[in-house]
Design a protein around this motif. Structure first.
Motif, short mmCIF file in Angstrom:
data_model
loop_
_atom_site.label_atom_id
_atom_site.label_comp_id
_atom_site.label_asym_id
_atom_site.label_seq_id
_atom_site.Cartn_x
_atom_site.Cartn_y
_atom_site.Cartn_z
N LEU A 1 -1.40 -2.63 13.84
CA LEU A 1 -2.35 -2.81 13.30
C LEU A 1 -2.01 -1.60 12.15
O LEU A 1 -1.45 -0.50 12.86
CB LEU A 1 -3.78 -2.22 13.97
CG LEU A 1 -4.48 -3.26 13.98
CD1 LEU A 1 -6.04 -2.67 14.82
CD2 LEU A 1 -4.58 -4.25 13.20
N ASP A 2 -1.49 -1.98 11.45
CA ASP A 2 -1.35 -0.92 10.19
C ASP A 2 -2.26 -0.79 8.96
O ASP A 2 -3.62 -1.64 8.57
CB ASP A 2 -0.07 -2.09 9.02
CG ASP A 2 1.17 -2.61 9.44
OD1 ASP A 2 1.81 -0.99 10.00
OD2 ASP A 2 1.22 -3.39 9.96
N ALA A 3 -2.47 0.39 8.94
CA ALA A 3 -3.35 1.11 8.19
C ALA A 3 -3.04 2.26 7.18
O ALA A 3 -2.11 3.06 7.55
CB ALA A 3 -4.41 1.61 9.30
N VAL A 4 -3.77 1.60 5.89
CA VAL A 4 -3.60 3.16 4.90
C VAL A 4 -5.59 3.87 4.44
O VAL A 4 -6.45 3.24 4.87
CB VAL A 4 -3.16 2.70 3.89
CG1 VAL A 4 -2.11 1.81 4.34
CG2 VAL A 4 -4.14 2.04 3.40
N ALA B 1 0.44 -1.62 0.20
CA ALA B 1 -0.18 0.07 -0.18
C ALA B 1 0.06 1.39 0.36
O ALA B 1 0.63 2.29 -0.64
CB ALA B 1 -1.23 -0.09 1.58
N GLU B 2 2.26 1.20 0.91
CA GLU B 2 2.70 2.49 1.05
C GLU B 2 3.37 2.37 -0.37
O GLU B 2 3.73 3.89 -0.80
CB GLU B 2 4.36 1.97 2.22
CG GLU B 2 4.58 3.69 2.72
CD GLU B 2 5.59 3.03 3.35
OE1 GLU B 2 5.15 2.73 4.68
OE2 GLU B 2 6.02 4.10 3.72
N ALA B 3 4.17 1.72 -0.93
CA ALA B 3 4.91 1.48 -2.68
C ALA B 3 3.53 2.36 -3.11
O ALA B 3 4.27 3.05 -4.23
CB ALA B 3 5.64 0.26 -3.08
N LEU B 4 2.67 2.39 -3.28
CA LEU B 4 1.83 2.75 -4.05
C LEU B 4 1.01 3.92 -3.95
O LEU B 4 -0.20 4.37 -4.24
CB LEU B 4 0.53 1.25 -4.55
CG LEU B 4 1.35 0.41 -5.28
CD1 LEU B 4 0.11 -1.24 -5.34
CD2 LEU B 4 1.93 0.77 -6.53
N LEU B 5 1.51 4.29 -3.15
CA LEU B 5 1.26 5.88 -2.76
C LEU B 5 0.06 5.86 -1.75
O LEU B 5 -0.39 7.28 -2.08
CB LEU B 5 0.91 6.57 -4.02
CG LEU B 5 2.08 6.90 -5.14
CD1 LEU B 5 2.57 7.19 -6.35
CD2 LEU B 5 3.53 7.01 -3.97
N ALA B 6 -0.68 5.31 -0.87
CA ALA B 6 -1.69 5.34 -0.19
C ALA B 6 -1.44 5.10 0.83
O ALA B 6 -0.39 5.54 1.65
CB ALA B 6 -2.01 3.05 0.49
N PRO B 7 -2.20 6.71 1.37
CA PRO B 7 -1.34 7.41 2.62
C PRO B 7 -1.19 6.57 3.92
O PRO B 7 -2.50 5.76 4.61
CB PRO B 7 -2.25 8.57 2.90
CG PRO B 7 -3.68 8.52 1.21
CD PRO B 7 -3.12 7.41 1.16
N VAL B 8 0.08 6.40 4.10
CA VAL B 8 0.13 5.53 5.38
C VAL B 8 -0.43 5.94 7.00
O VAL B 8 -0.59 7.33 6.99
CB VAL B 8 1.39 4.65 6.08
CG1 VAL B 8 1.10 4.32 6.56
CG2 VAL B 8 1.74 4.50 4.33
N LEU B 9 -1.03 4.97 7.91
CA LEU B 9 -2.36 6.25 9.03
C LEU B 9 -1.12 5.89 9.99
O LEU B 9 -0.41 4.83 9.98
CB LEU B 9 -3.80 5.37 9.26
CG LEU B 9 -4.62 6.25 7.77
CD1 LEU B 9 -5.90 5.02 7.96
CD2 LEU B 9 -4.97 7.71 8.13
#
Lengths: 602, 602
Positions: free
Chosen positions: A379-382, A360-368
């Motif tokens: 908990l990892d979240a985007v 998700a991070e590599a594909l530019l999803a905002p990491v929360l």
């Protein structure tokens, strides 16, 4: 590969566009002439601004109606070109796009076209400029990439090459055979590659091009197939997006640029030149989380639906409600979005939560920021494009998901329940401007598959709806959007709960004091005309407000609760291999919801 | 003739639709099946509601995929039809629309189609129902009106006739020759006539039909020509509108219904079956009226533009500012719309003000209370779709318009002026949902002519613009609308002032303290590339922010003041027979206005 985007693809002033492109991670831009004309910055200032932002200017575009014209006209064209080449020197860019002529003055004469383009390239060379000649799909005499290349080949000039544009090529033919000619072009003669996707519309190609282009992966073209052909030639220029789209013109440049850049990352993965962390397909919905300023109405609804409050978060004002494998978190703590009661987060069961988050991070999803306290499980979240938080949850044992350890058992007695087994699907209305983006996001970041999009008539406007799912249906998310932004805003979200027997579930809900959405008698009269139900069956459905649909694979029965804030629940029964979501019934349901709203004054 | 409208053409619940149709003056409605299914009213209640509203139910629609299918399938279809005929008896309607089949089960067999439609008509007769068979433009085997009629003729059944639909006919061919076959159909066998117009788009006909239909006179079809053919057969059923349109689906039903009914009145006038008061074409713009909560900024602007305050209204807080034949009223009294400073009214010089008002009223324009006091001259006024008040003013002498008598001379010394001669045009941004309506309104009510519509790129979205004018250009109004509603709202209005020498006017304005909108240097660099101006000329234009355009007829030079509230002024110089409005320059101007807004923080 280097990535680039045409300024015309983004909204706002030139400086807004440049800033958005830089922040989204693009390496360069194409400067669209009208954006430059309208900018108060001098060419030198634009050049400096780009340098500050880490952007190269890869292309100046477009020059039009240059070639294959009478001599006097061509002299005027050269005069105009000299001005533009001088401008390009000030801008510090070395490639100009020349589109095949649409002028009524243009002659159908390849020899003349090649000779004049060669003269243009002579002049360009004086300024250190290269000319990239592109066939417009609606060019007067030159409308295919093969034809443009033949003319470039004939001219045989070092400063003249061709520009390939996926829209102009794929809008004319989707036959892979027709792409094979690309391999015959030496890579060093492909001066530029412009990419756009588009939905498959049967319409005038000029209108299609000007209003409906979209980013690769958001439409129906095989852009990746085309790019593979181009790369096979040895082309090593940038992948550049040139997208004309009415919606993007109105959307904020920042999110659009990120969406655009993600599309190029996914495209590079598809053609094998980039290897982001592999997709980790979720295996189920761990939970849906509602935020609400007042837990009472939601708790009453969940209780009547047969849910029990089984746990409370150790450190946060969050309750876990559970029935079967369906888990709903009710959060009364501070939340980002508090427009009444809303679905704020989704927990996705993942075989590899960290891997999912890395992709998700590599594909530019905002990491929360991770939700964790000293005792919490991390908990990892985007964030999804509509702001919904997506949590990637391990499933350590089938019975006890990892995130569950954050919760203490509450004292609740487990009630009998109404037979709800799990969350069937989540339905999320997307903000306008972000529908195509949402689909690409869920496909590429989460590894879900997109189904066909369908139109649904709401009494006050048309909705477009598209589901993204896992192949086995363990995760189903239905995305929808209105035809245009409306003040009223069809902003509803809903949680559909799977049962094996919707009649029993609906009766149990009602017995516990729940109110089901009433459907009009005329609907059941129509069911009687269309299908061979017994009168008893129909009477039961009408009494409970149960709707019916079938497709080639099976049957679907469903009914609805009232709405709290933005959220309502649906009870569904899928039989056989029914793949849909009852879209056929959506107009009746939407009208019933409008009526119910009118009646209760809310 | 009787007028009718399909409920699908309007937005909202079924009862909202019926109410809107009744208030707009329709005689009847077509009930669209989905609207009935979604309604909580029983068929008997719908029938009663229609009766109360003075509406007949002229058609129930549609029944689909009935004919030319295998026997078992047809038996199911008859069962379904029986249900619907029973429903129609309860509704009290006697005609049902049957569309030509699109089912993959349908066979290309006219004899079978005729036989099955005949059986359907047998059943219909038992219920007192007539079947109107219509060719869908995308029907599987039957897609032309001639083909549908041949099948009806073969069946030769008293309860079976044909339904003609202007969209399905004109979307396939605009050749008048292809309409001649209509005359071969006996009028009594044309059971129904559905009307829709559409813009001329080259796109998939199904999508075109479902999303882009519009009311007659709003599109590009010769609907009147088709209706003339139908009337020649002796057809005496209603003229009925069936329009599927994404915009209308979101718009309020009330205004849409009035717009719809107006289109049928104009259509009946065009085919010679209705004679409303004749159009009275205005002969000039008598005045433009601004309302403002604070006269100071507008007065300063008008003063710098060379206007003088020449009179004050006898009884109202209204000042008249004048220069040449250009007259601007500044109204600080209470007004309907007070969102800052806005153009609220236009005075149109009319050779017959009462006649103009009578026509406007006959064509459903809202008539406004006359502005008059004991001493006032009476002024007839109506409201345009965007709420602008239109006054019809007599012109008793060239120098002294009739409305002028309301004003006392103010003490102002007439200044030299800047050479403004008259109002060249008024540019009004239309509320979303009302653009097509506005064009039809200005054409039919005021007798103006519509020019081609053009797309203009604003940095934050696309604008569509269309001018309505008198043939001699004495009245020019440019209407525009955004691609979608936006919060920002490009709600600007402007008043363009005609001069013989825009350079002198602009210099005079600046000398008097006025500020002209600055245009980017890049624009002038581009002008240098495109045209052979002297350096001095270009420097002057750049200094004053003057833009340049030319068309086949002549040249256009224009520049802009800053914006007060929603309003700004433009100084224009038309040379030769230039017909446009500088649309080519609009993107640069719009970007400059956005920049200016950013700079001044407003």
């Amino acid at each position: 590969m280097r990535t680039s985007i045409a300024t015309v693809s983004l909204s706002g002033s030139l400086t807004e566009k440049l800033t958005a492109a830089s922040r989204a991670g693009f390496d360069g831009v194409e400067i669209f002439e009208n954006d430059l004309l309208a900018s108060p910055l001098t060419p030198e200032e634009i050049r400096a601004r780009c340098a500050d932002l880490g952007l190269t200017i890869d292309l100046y575009q477009p020059m039009r109606d240059i070639e294959a014209v009478p001599e006097a006209e061509f002299a005027r064209n050269l005069r105009r070109a000299r001005h533009k080449f001088e401008l390009m020197r000030r801008l510090g860019t070395d490639t100009v796009l020349v589109c095949s002529s649409v002028s009524p003055l243009a002659e159908d004469d390849d020899t003349l076209a090649a000779a004049q383009l060669s003269q243009l390239a002579d002049l360009a060379q004086e300024f250190g400029v290269r000319v990239a000649y592109e066939a417009l799909a609606w060019g007067r005499h030159v409308s295919t990439y093969e034809h443009a290349w033949r003319i470039v080949e004939t001219a045989d000039h070092p400063a003249l090459g061709t520009c390939l544009d996926s829209f102009h090529i794929l809008s004319r033919s989707s036959d892979p055979e027709d792409l094979k000619g690309i391999a015959d072009i030496p890579g060093e003669k492909i001066f530029y590659l412009q990419l756009a996707d588009a939905p498959l519309l049967a319409m005038d190609v000029l209108q299609w091009s000007r209003h409906y282009r979209c980013f690769p992966g958001q439409g129906g073209f095989d852009v990746a197939g085309l790019v593979r052909h181009v790369l096979s030639t040895g082309y090593d220029g940038p992948l550049s997006l040139e997208v004309f789209n009415d919606v993007f013109r109105q959307a904020e440049a920042g999110p659009t640029a990120i969406d655009a850049h993600r599309s190029l990352l996914v495209l590079q993965e598809a053609v094998g030149v980039l290897e982001p962390p592999a997709p980790v397909v979720p295996t189920g919905i761990a939970f849906a989380e509602l935020v609400t300023p007042d837990a009472e109405p939601v708790s009453a609804l969940l209780g009547a639906l047969g849910f029990a409050r089984t746990a409370r978060h150790r450190t946060k004002p969050v309750d876990l409600w559970q029935q079967g494998e369906a888990r709903i978190l009710v959060n009364t703590g501070p939340a980002l979005r508090r427009d009444g009661t809303a679905l704020a987060a989704i927990g996705l069961e993942s075989p590899d939560p960290e891997g999912a988050a890395r992709r998700a991070e590599a594909l530019l999803a905002p990491v929360l920021p991770r939700r964790r306290t000293l005792e919490d499980a991390p908990l990892d979240a985007v964030a999804a494009p509509d702001g919904t938080e997506l949590f990637f949850c391990a499933r350590t044992t089938p019975e006890l998901p990892g995130w569950h350890a954050d919760f203490t058992d509450a004292a609740a007695q487990l009630p009998a329940g109404t037979g709800v087994q799990r969350i069937d699907h989540l339905a999320l209305t997307q903000p306008w401007h972000h529908f195509d983006e949402a689909t690409l996001f869920h496909r590429s970041v989460l590894g879900l598959q997109a189904q066909e999009s369908v139109d649904v008539a709401d009494p006050y406007g048309l909705l477009r709806s598209r589901a993204v799912t896992t192949p086995d249906g363990s995760v189903r998310i239905a995305l929808s959007v209105g035809a245009a932004p409306s003040e009223d805003g069809a902003h509803a979200q809903h949680i559909a709960l799977a049962t094996e027997d919707v009649v029993t579930a609906a009766r149990g809900f009602r017995k516990s004091g729940g109110q089901l959405l009433r459907m009009p008698a005329n609907y059941y009269d129509d069911l009687a005309a269309r299908f061979a139900f017994t009168e008893d069956e129909l009477a039961t459905y009408q009494d409970l407000g149960i709707l019916y649909d079938r497709d080639a694979g099976g049957e679907f029965r469903h009914c609805y609760t009232r709405t709290v804030g933005r959220v309502f629940f649906e009870l569904v029964q899928r039989d056989g291999d029914y793949r849909g979501y009852g879209a056929q019934n959506a107009p009746v349901r939407l009208a019933a919801q409008h009526t119910a709203k009118g009646l209760t004054g809310g």
